[in-house]
Design an enzyme around this catalytic site. Structure first.
Site, mmCIF file in Angstrom:
data_model
loop_
_atom_site.group_PDB
_atom_site.id
_atom_site.type_symbol
_atom_site.label_atom_id
_atom_site.label_comp_id
_atom_site.label_asym_id
_atom_site.label_seq_id
_atom_site.Cartn_x
_atom_site.Cartn_y
_atom_site.Cartn_z
ATOM 1 N N ILE D 201 -6.840 -5.991 -14.301
ATOM 2 C CA ILE D 201 -6.209 -4.711 -14.612
ATOM 3 C C ILE D 201 -4.921 -4.980 -15.371
ATOM 4 O O ILE D 201 -3.997 -5.588 -14.839
ATOM 5 C CB ILE D 201 -5.978 -3.891 -13.323
ATOM 6 C CG1 ILE D 201 -7.353 -3.652 -12.686
ATOM 7 C CG2 ILE D 201 -5.283 -2.578 -13.619
ATOM 8 C CD1 ILE D 201 -7.299 -3.280 -11.246
ATOM 9 N N HIS D 206 1.828 0.276 -9.805
ATOM 10 C CA HIS D 206 1.668 0.111 -8.365
ATOM 11 C C HIS D 206 1.991 1.466 -7.730
ATOM 12 O O HIS D 206 3.142 1.889 -7.697
ATOM 13 C CB HIS D 206 2.620 -0.969 -7.866
ATOM 14 C CG HIS D 206 2.556 -1.193 -6.388
ATOM 15 N ND1 HIS D 206 2.212 -2.401 -5.843
ATOM 16 C CD2 HIS D 206 2.767 -0.368 -5.339
ATOM 17 C CE1 HIS D 206 2.226 -2.300 -4.525
ATOM 18 N NE2 HIS D 206 2.573 -1.076 -4.200
ATOM 19 N N ASN D 286 -0.495 -0.726 4.385
ATOM 20 C CA ASN D 286 0.624 -1.189 5.202
ATOM 21 C C ASN D 286 0.703 -0.296 6.424
ATOM 22 O O ASN D 286 0.992 0.890 6.316
ATOM 23 C CB ASN D 286 1.917 -1.123 4.416
ATOM 24 C CG ASN D 286 1.855 -1.991 3.177
ATOM 25 O OD1 ASN D 286 1.520 -3.165 3.251
ATOM 26 N ND2 ASN D 286 2.137 -1.402 2.031
ATOM 27 N N ARG D 288 2.661 0.526 8.790
ATOM 28 C CA ARG D 288 4.034 0.571 9.306
ATOM 29 C C ARG D 288 4.822 1.588 8.490
ATOM 30 O O ARG D 288 4.348 2.088 7.482
ATOM 31 C CB ARG D 288 4.700 -0.804 9.122
ATOM 32 C CG ARG D 288 4.672 -1.239 7.660
ATOM 33 C CD ARG D 288 5.612 -2.373 7.329
ATOM 34 N NE ARG D 288 5.761 -2.486 5.893
ATOM 35 C CZ ARG D 288 5.052 -3.286 5.117
ATOM 36 N NH1 ARG D 288 4.150 -4.097 5.644
ATOM 37 N NH2 ARG D 288 5.244 -3.313 3.806
#
Lengths: 165, 445, 165, 445
Positions: D201, D206, D286, D288
């Site tokens: 990519i 992000h 993630n 958290r």
């Protein structure tokens, strides 16, 4: 640095028999030399050198936040009378533009070295199209003119140093 | 607009500086000799001293301020609040010198400047004012007027002020005697026995509406409740108020209409008293940005000081009324350098330890820094701490949290934070039972 | 640099017989020269108090933000060995609950005044249902037990003062 | 829940403490000996030392942390981020000891804990992942796979990491040689020649999606763009992204579906790469609260840490998806004690002068105070500064203003603020041309 802090530093010097000290910080540079180390010990005039010649106490520096990067930092204003002990400062009583002469082609009211009388016009400050004559508060010699012709001046800004006679 | 002269000090000077920076406008801070080391001065692009500490010779010194703008090449002046902010002559002189005054027009100020004129304008715009009479000729006239207005009514000395000569009357039986007594008191106090009569509003809420206008169109940014006052000094403000939705809308729309009626320009605030039945009465307009404007900024997301700049540059209002949406609840406490345990006595000194609150929903507007010496010459406001949360209850708890982590300490320095903590814990406050005599009645201060 | 810091530096110079010092940091440059070392020594009365009893350098105190109003302020922990010069501190190596005896009705492992040997069990710390025996690191007399039976203890918390013999 | 043990340090310990205070939950801060004078410790109701400075013996010391909760009577533990936040064993041990772990369930963590398992779960939930192969048996297999996936592709060493053995291939002609070279490199570097192939990519963004779940229902709080990274370390985050509305919705809904598929509990983040065509690929989750969570709090007005507390207390999700409205734009900069001019070398020291920004739209999350000694044992994040404004352009200018008034000074102390100032001024950044290699490509760092 406050006088109290300076005093503490000097006391520390005496207590510790230091003969020379140089301290440079972004805010100040301090140099102290103490002569006659032997005398310090052998005779009781321990603190005489310091009492005799107290180093000049600088104006207190603000623990001011610095605008980082390009932020302008107000300079600790130099005290002009340092250059001319005993001189009287003439300061701007109003905000405006400083002119040394009554008209662009006229000769200046005063030059450095001139003798002036109390009440004599030294310059004009133009504020809102009004010409304000600034008079000398003392009789004496014009030792220094601190502002350029046509420059803006703020309230309280030193304009002239005059040595009273 | 390239460069603005900020003709003020303290937190509002900093607030204006921030708005200007964000808009890419250079800043010149005009300051007295006492404010030479103030944070706005330190953060400004330029600073210029305009006089000695007394504000009459510096922050109110029109020639020096205009001259400062001229010599620094500033093309605009922002007056902040207080000082010259509502001085029509100053605004006019700026105009004459080709300097943009960031605020309403001199005409706006004159139309709304004094209470009597403002009341007249309000009546023209169909906005209710507190019903009242002119000077009373006789007891009979008083009786007729009181009947028309409805009891309770309050008698006030025409020449008076500060509560002297005032008398609340609940029934017609009491009226005759009260008029005579009030006249006697007025004569004794002011040398003039004339009294007039007004509707007495019991435990009113002090509600103010924030507006923005471009001279043609005005939008409102809803209300703030400023009922928590001590001796007419606001101490804590919040928005939105707890009034019913339809009352809120009615007051806001009345205010918008009034401001539009005078072709209002810039940010302004219209003050109202609201009684328990939801009746509202216009009292006066503040033709300036106000101390408590951030409360509105937090719930609407609109930067009012930037808006002032944009309007002053001639931009037409970019906001439609329906785009102004309220989200959540905001509270502001005014942290003053005063000792609330000693009758709010000013407490000046040097700030040695400073820690402001942070984290979610907190805003701090303050010109303090560690090492700053609070000058004794000006008002005692040293910080505004604001808390935002989705609901009032959460905003209160967030504010309590924020105050619990705030440290403003120095030798002998006291602040009003402990007072605010008591307000926040007060059960009446927590359920929204606030009115202008809250501090006197519920806190006994 | 504060005067206090400078003073501490100077004291250090005296104590260590340094005659010259140059110190440059991003914030300051410090140069110190001390003359007449011999004299300092030969007439000891002058600076004797300082040399003899250098004032204790206090631990740096945190310019810590105080939680105002009801906010708890962590106390500057008293150093228990101040009470017992020469004593050895036994500190908690883990977090848990302090017990003086192996069981509620059992006698305590040690009492104040007891003589203990190196490796002898002084107490237990219960952590997550496990009983951890804490042993003495020295042989000596138990001068002081610093924690009550059943109290929670944190990592590093002083438990006993033991006077080595 | 009456009392929470905060098993973390620095700004996140303070963040958790603030949330707990606002919810009326008592706080115990577990700290190492190096953090005895930290701000969370000073502001907590209680503090307990749990070990020496190395985190292996303190913040990762499970027995001491559990014991600390037990002896202080804490009925819950918040792990923050890092340290034990994603340790399923720790979450399980909390459960066994009757202590509420404020975060996802151990089952959630295991389902999403490693990339391979998470990819499998994503495929089950119909969420796209980066297309790729297992170990390649032959060049022919590689050719078939590459054709299916579409060029460019990237070869990666099965045993590898850190870029060694990686090779980007743009056409079939290059493939054979590239496979052989990659195998050779992999053998040399890892002693194992096995390589696999993945879609390459180019210049991806992000994008991560914030979710909140109660075990049954999951809502998303839209995305954050975290493309500004240096060596995979995020430096600046913002929300919303500049992706088209329909792409934003598609990614957010995919993330929500995936999290709901595993019965996710608490706050979590799903990370995606998004290519120039708007194709998106799930990478990992993630499990958290994240460093950059305040960005989302600022645009949604929802307190994510308080939400974690409420969910941990068994409350069912109180938010409907359609109630979660984005307002304006928020940017966060991570202020690290690092010298950006010297390869971001950690720069520790004592904070002597400290002045954080204030005013409208600014949030600061920081455990610094004047006089604080930054300990050398932990990560270098010392402050998060956030700016919110109605638009991205205004938020950028506000952030520039905020950074210009920030002072964090001490002997030898450097921060990443000058780096952030450069990012904010970068013309590519200003027009939103950001991707994970932005710092390397546009700032040459």
């Amino acid at each position: 640095m406050t006088p109290k802090e300076l005093k503490q530093i000097l006391q520390a010097l005496v207590e510790h028999g230091v003969s020379e000290l140089t301290l440079e910080t972004p805010d100040y540079k301090l140099t102290v030399r103490r002569g006659g180390e032997v005398q310090v010990v052998s005779v009781p005039q321990v603190q005489a050198p310091i009492l005799a010649a107290p180093p000049e106490v600088p104006a207190p520096t603000p623990p001011a936040p610095a605008a980082p990067a390009a932020g302008p930092q107000p300079q600790a204003k130099a005290e002009p009378q340092d250059d001319c002990p005993g001189c009287v400062e003439v300061r701007a009583p109003i905000v405006g533009t400083f002119y040394r002469a009554p008209a662009p082609d006229a000769p200046p009211y005063v030059k450095e070295g001139d003798r002036v009388e109390k009440g004599q016009v030294l310059c004009i400050i133009e504020a809102m199209k009004l010409m304000n004559e600034i008079e000398s508060e003392v009789s004496g010699i014009v030792k220094k003119i601190l502002v350029e012709n046509g420059e803006p001046v703020e309230y309280g800004q030193p304009l002239f140093l005059i040595q009273p006679v | 607009m390239k460069k603005v002269l900020i003709a003020n000090r303290g937190e509002i000077a900093l607030r204006i500086l921030r708005a200007a920076k964000e808009l890419g406008i250079k800043t010149v801070v005009a300051h007295s000799t006492a404010d030479e080391k103030s944070l706005p001065v330190l953060l400004a692009d330029e600073a210029i001293c305009i006089g000695p500490p007394p504000s009459g010779q510096s922050y109110l010194n029109i020639p020096n301020l205009l001259s400062a703008a001229i010599v620094t090449g500033a093309d605009a002046i922002h007056p902040g609040y207080g000082f010259l902010a509502e001085n029509a002559t100053f605004a006019e002189m700026c105009r004459e010198h080709g300097i943009t005054f960031i605020g309403p027009t001199p005409e706006n100020m004159r139309a709304l400047g004094d209470k009597a004129t403002a009341r007249k304008v309000a009546r023209e715009a169909g906005v209710p004012t507190v019903p009242g009479t002119d000077e009373l000729g006789s007891v009979e006239e008083a009786k007729r007027a009181a009947q028309e207005i409805g009891y309770p009514v309050i008698l006030k000395a025409s020449a008076g002020g500060g509560g002297r000569g005032m008398r609340v009357v609940h029934t017609e039986e009491e009226l005759e005697r009260a008029v005579l007594q009030a006249q006697e008191e007025a004569r004794a106090a002011f040398g003039n026995p004339a009294v007039y009569l007004e509707k007495y509003i019991e435990e009113p809420k002090h509600i103010e509406i924030q507006v923005l206008g471009d001279g043609e169109r005005v939008v409102h940014l809803w209300e703030r409740d400023c009922s928590i006052q001590r001796r007419h000094q606001k101490l804590l403000e919040e928005a939105p108020s707890l009034l019913p939705e339809e009352t809120r809308r009615a007051i806001a729309e009345a205010a918008r209409r009034l401001a539009e009626h005078v072709g209002y320009v810039s940010a302004g605030t219209l003050e109202f008293l609201v009684d328990k039945e939801g009746n509202f009465y216009f009292i006066e307009m503040n033709t300036r940005i106000q101390v408590e404007h951030p409360v509105t900024e937090m719930i609407t997301g609109i930067d009012l000081v930037q808006a002032q700049f944009r309007i002053a540059q001639g931009e037409k209002l970019w906001l439609k009324q329906e785009e102004i949406q309220v989200r959540g609840h905001a509270i502001e406490v005014r942290v003053n350098a005063e000792d609330p345990e000693k009758g709010f006595r000013p407490s000046i000194g040097k700030v040695e330890t400073l820690l402001f609150p942070g984290g979610p929903g907190i805003r701090v507007d303050s010109h303090l820094y560690a090492g700053y010496q609070i000058p004794p010459h000006y008002d005692s406001l040293i910080a505004k701490i604001l808390a935002w949360a989705p609901t009032r209850e959460e905003a209160i708890r967030r504010m309590e949290r924020a105050l619990s982590e705030t440290v403003i300490e120095g030798p002998g320095l006291k602040t009003t934070i402990p007072f605010h903590q008591k307000v926040l814990q007060n059960a009446f406050f927590r359920r929204g039972a606030v009115y202008t005599n809250f501090v006197a009645r519920r806190m006994e201060m």
